[in-house]
Design a protein around this motif. Structure first.
Motif, PDB file in Angstrom:
ATOM      1  N   ALA A 187      14.330  11.260  11.831  1.00 36.98           N
ATOM      2  CA  ALA A 187      15.611  10.902  12.447  1.00 36.98           C
ATOM      3  C   ALA A 187      16.616  10.545  11.354  1.00 36.98           C
ATOM      4  N   ILE A 188      16.158   9.850  10.310  1.00 33.69           N
ATOM      5  CA  ILE A 188      17.074   9.443   9.225  1.00 33.69           C
ATOM      6  C   ILE A 188      17.367  10.635   8.304  1.00 33.69           C
ATOM      7  N   GLY A 189      16.442  11.567   8.224  1.00 33.36           N
ATOM      8  CA  GLY A 189      16.767  12.801   7.517  1.00 33.36           C
ATOM      9  C   GLY A 189      16.120  13.020   6.171  1.00 33.36           C
ATOM     10  N   GLY A 190      15.111  12.203   5.817  1.00 33.36           N
ATOM     11  CA  GLY A 190      14.511  12.349   4.493  1.00 33.36           C
ATOM     12  C   GLY A 190      13.358  13.341   4.476  1.00 33.36           C
ATOM     13  N   SER A 191      13.158  13.974   3.300  1.00 32.98           N
ATOM     14  CA  SER A 191      12.045  14.920   3.158  1.00 32.98           C
ATOM     15  C   SER A 191      10.899  14.293   2.380  1.00 32.98           C
ATOM     16  N   GLY A 192      11.138  13.087   1.831  1.00 32.03           N
ATOM     17  CA  GLY A 192      10.100  12.470   1.008  1.00 32.03           C
ATOM     18  C   GLY A 192      10.118  12.988  -0.421  1.00 32.03           C
ATOM     19  N   LEU A 193      11.203  13.672  -0.805  1.00 36.42           N
ATOM     20  CA  LEU A 193      11.281  14.201  -2.178  1.00 36.42           C
ATOM     21  C   LEU A 193      12.271  13.430  -3.057  1.00 36.42           C
ATOM     22  N   GLY A 194      13.122  12.612  -2.415  1.00 37.43           N
ATOM     23  CA  GLY A 194      14.212  11.966  -3.149  1.00 37.43           C
ATOM     24  C   GLY A 194      13.754  11.167  -4.358  1.00 37.43           C
ATOM     25  N   LEU A 195      12.759  10.299  -4.176  1.00 40.01           N
ATOM     26  CA  LEU A 195      12.333   9.449  -5.293  1.00 40.01           C
ATOM     27  C   LEU A 195      11.544  10.236  -6.337  1.00 40.01           C
ATOM     28  N   SER A 196      10.786  11.269  -5.897  1.00 42.87           N
ATOM     29  CA  SER A 196      10.045  12.038  -6.906  1.00 42.87           C
ATOM     30  C   SER A 196      11.017  12.845  -7.766  1.00 42.87           C
ATOM     31  N   ILE A 197      12.107  13.316  -7.162  1.00 37.48           N
ATOM     32  CA  ILE A 197      13.127  14.026  -7.949  1.00 37.48           C
ATOM     33  C   ILE A 197      13.793  13.047  -8.924  1.00 37.48           C
ATOM     34  N   ALA A 198      14.117  11.846  -8.420  1.00 36.93           N
ATOM     35  CA  ALA A 198      14.752  10.841  -9.293  1.00 36.93           C
ATOM     36  C   ALA A 198      13.838  10.548 -10.483  1.00 36.93           C
ATOM     37  N   LYS A 199      12.542  10.384 -10.212  1.00 36.84           N
ATOM     38  CA  LYS A 199      11.599  10.061 -11.296  1.00 36.84           C
ATOM     39  C   LYS A 199      11.509  11.200 -12.307  1.00 36.84           C
ATOM     40  N   SER A 200      11.440  12.435 -11.802  1.00 38.03           N
ATOM     41  CA  SER A 200      11.321  13.579 -12.698  1.00 38.03           C
ATOM     42  C   SER A 200      12.550  13.661 -13.626  1.00 38.03           C
ATOM     43  N   ILE A 201      13.743  13.424 -13.065  1.00 38.04           N
ATOM     44  CA  ILE A 201      14.969  13.509 -13.882  1.00 38.04           C
ATOM     45  C   ILE A 201      15.021  12.348 -14.892  1.00 38.04           C
ATOM     46  N   VAL A 202      14.712  11.136 -14.414  1.00 42.52           N
ATOM     47  CA  VAL A 202      14.776   9.974 -15.312  1.00 42.52           C
ATOM     48  C   VAL A 202      13.784  10.156 -16.472  1.00 42.52           C
ATOM     49  N   THR A 203      12.579  10.621 -16.148  1.00 39.09           N
ATOM     50  CA  THR A 203      11.567  10.830 -17.195  1.00 39.09           C
ATOM     51  C   THR A 203      12.058  11.858 -18.206  1.00 39.09           C
TER      52      THR A 203
ATOM     53  N   GLN B 227       0.832  -1.232   0.000  1.00 36.27           N
ATOM     54  CA  GLN B 227       0.000   0.000   0.000  1.00 36.27           C
ATOM     55  C   GLN B 227       0.857   1.270   0.000  1.00 36.27           C
ATOM     56  N   HIS B 228       2.121   1.152   0.436  1.00 35.80           N
ATOM     57  CA  HIS B 228       3.020   2.321   0.397  1.00 35.80           C
ATOM     58  C   HIS B 228       3.803   2.362  -0.915  1.00 35.80           C
ATOM     59  N   LEU B 229       4.087   1.140  -1.431  1.00 36.20           N
ATOM     60  CA  LEU B 229       4.959   1.042  -2.610  1.00 36.20           C
ATOM     61  C   LEU B 229       4.409   1.845  -3.789  1.00 36.20           C
ATOM     62  N   THR B 230       3.079   1.860  -3.939  1.00 36.64           N
ATOM     63  CA  THR B 230       2.475   2.566  -5.070  1.00 36.64           C
ATOM     64  C   THR B 230       2.583   4.083  -4.900  1.00 36.64           C
ATOM     65  N   ARG B 231       2.976   4.539  -3.702  1.00 38.16           N
ATOM     66  CA  ARG B 231       2.943   5.986  -3.446  1.00 38.16           C
ATOM     67  C   ARG B 231       4.317   6.620  -3.239  1.00 38.16           C
ATOM     68  N   VAL B 232       5.391   5.795  -3.223  1.00 37.36           N
ATOM     69  CA  VAL B 232       6.686   6.357  -2.830  1.00 37.36           C
ATOM     70  C   VAL B 232       7.262   7.378  -3.820  1.00 37.36           C
ATOM     71  N   PHE B 233       6.715   7.414  -5.060  1.00 31.55           N
ATOM     72  CA  PHE B 233       7.204   8.428  -6.003  1.00 31.55           C
ATOM     73  C   PHE B 233       6.445   9.750  -5.854  1.00 31.55           C
ATOM     74  N   GLU B 234       5.431   9.771  -4.986  1.00 32.91           N
ATOM     75  CA  GLU B 234       4.695  11.029  -4.767  1.00 32.91           C
ATOM     76  C   GLU B 234       5.557  11.999  -3.956  1.00 32.91           C
ATOM     77  N   ARG B 235       5.374  13.273  -4.246  1.00 31.72           N
ATOM     78  CA  ARG B 235       6.159  14.280  -3.521  1.00 31.72           C
ATOM     79  C   ARG B 235       5.795  14.299  -2.036  1.00 31.72           C
ATOM     80  N   PHE B 236       6.802  14.297  -1.200  1.00 32.82           N
ATOM     81  CA  PHE B 236       6.676  14.363   0.260  1.00 32.82           C
ATOM     82  C   PHE B 236       6.146  13.082   0.890  1.00 32.82           C
TER      83      PHE B 236
END
Ligand code: ADP
Length: 270
Positions: A215-231, A196-205
């Motif tokens: 604690a780990i330091g993520g903003s939730g933008l890393g994968l959406s940025i990766a997708k935007s660049i790859v596309t 249920q999370h896997l389908t959403r991890v490319f969403e911003r934030f």
């Protein structure tokens, strides 16, 4: 408020026109909703580090502290300022990509050296988590693109693999080619991501566990940025994961023949 145009007869020309306009209105409304949500999420993300900075500074002003306490306060201030800086950079990059204004130099980019450089730059993080990075890069191929943007893609993916891996595990990085594509795989043996999370991890934030992630330091933008660049490079990015068994991210990019290296690199917007 219903902004749809009423259609009296859907089969005549006016009816078709009204239907087309209704579809356009729906798309515009979706886009506006998306922009509103993005702005609200971005403001929320900016407010959190700012609130921490402010409360740390205020309490430091209120009562005098020992040398160690000041050191601890300053460490929080530096961490939160760094977090704000990264977030501002990420937001800027995304909005440039959205507007098609991310004008960068396009050249032949050899994928293996990019992967090895990124792995090297993440070796301290990997060491700190006792994660072993295993790179098998034999693709020996180039793609047309921007090396800084492509480095960013692999940095985000490999950093995630390290961050979400248990101590002492391995992260495998592989590259390969087929007729038309370069494929890069990054595999970890972490906790994985529930369907249920896997389908959403490319969403911003989007973050699976926001409290843990802070604690780990993520903003939730890393994968959406990766997708935007790859596309924007004409490629695709896919994620597969099994809870308890780790995660694999696969990036596929169109291959370029290195023998036709452009004399002068093209300036282009991707
Ligand atoms: P973040 O900056 O929070 O890591 P990302 O967009 O890179 O944001 O990732 C979105 C979410 O997907 C993360 O918050 C994390 O919950 C999950 N995630 C990403 N990669 C992995 C991975 N390799 N293993 C487990 N969870 C992951």
């Amino acid at each position: 408020l219903d902004r749809r145009i009423e259609v009296s007869n859907p089969h005549d020309e006016l009816g078709h026109l009204a239907e087309t306009l209704n579809r356009l209105i729906e798309r515009l409304e979706d886009a506006v909703t998306e922009i509103r949500r993005f702005t609200a999420d971005a403001s929320h993300e900016l407010r959190t580090p700012l609130a921490i900075l402010r409360s740390e500074a205020e309490s430091a002003l209120r009562k005098s502290r020992s040398e160690e306490e000041y050191q601890a306060t300053l460490r929080v201030v530096v961490d939160e300022a760094t977090r704000l800086g990264t977030l501002a950079d990420q937001l800027l990059l995304l909005s440039r990509q959205d507007a098609g204004l991310d004008a960068v130099l396009i050249d032949m980019v050899e994928i293996d050296p990019v992967l090895l450089d990124v792995a090297e730059s993440l070796s301290l993080l990997a060491d700190s988590r006792q994660v072993i990075l295993q790179a098998q890069c034999n693709c020996n191929a180039a793609v047309a693109g921007n090396d800084i943007r492509l480095s960013q893609v692999f940095f985000n993916i490999i950093e995630n693999a390290i961050k979400y891996s248990p101590l002492g595990s391995t992260v495998e990085i592989e590259s390969e080619i087929n007729e038309e594509h370069v494929r890069v795989m990054v595999r970890d043996h972490g906790a994985g991501i529930a369907p249920q999370h896997l389908t959403r991890v490319f969403e911003r934030f989007y973050r699976v566990d926001p409290s843990r992630n802070r604690a780990i330091g993520g903003s939730g933008l890393g994968l959406s940025i990766a997708k935007s660049i790859v596309t924007s490079h004409g490629g695709t990015i896919e994620i597969e994961s099994e809870e308890g068994n780790g995660t694999q991210v696969v990036v596929t990019l169109p291959k370029r023949d290195t023998s036709i290296r452009p004399e002068v690199p093209l300036k282009n917007a991707i």
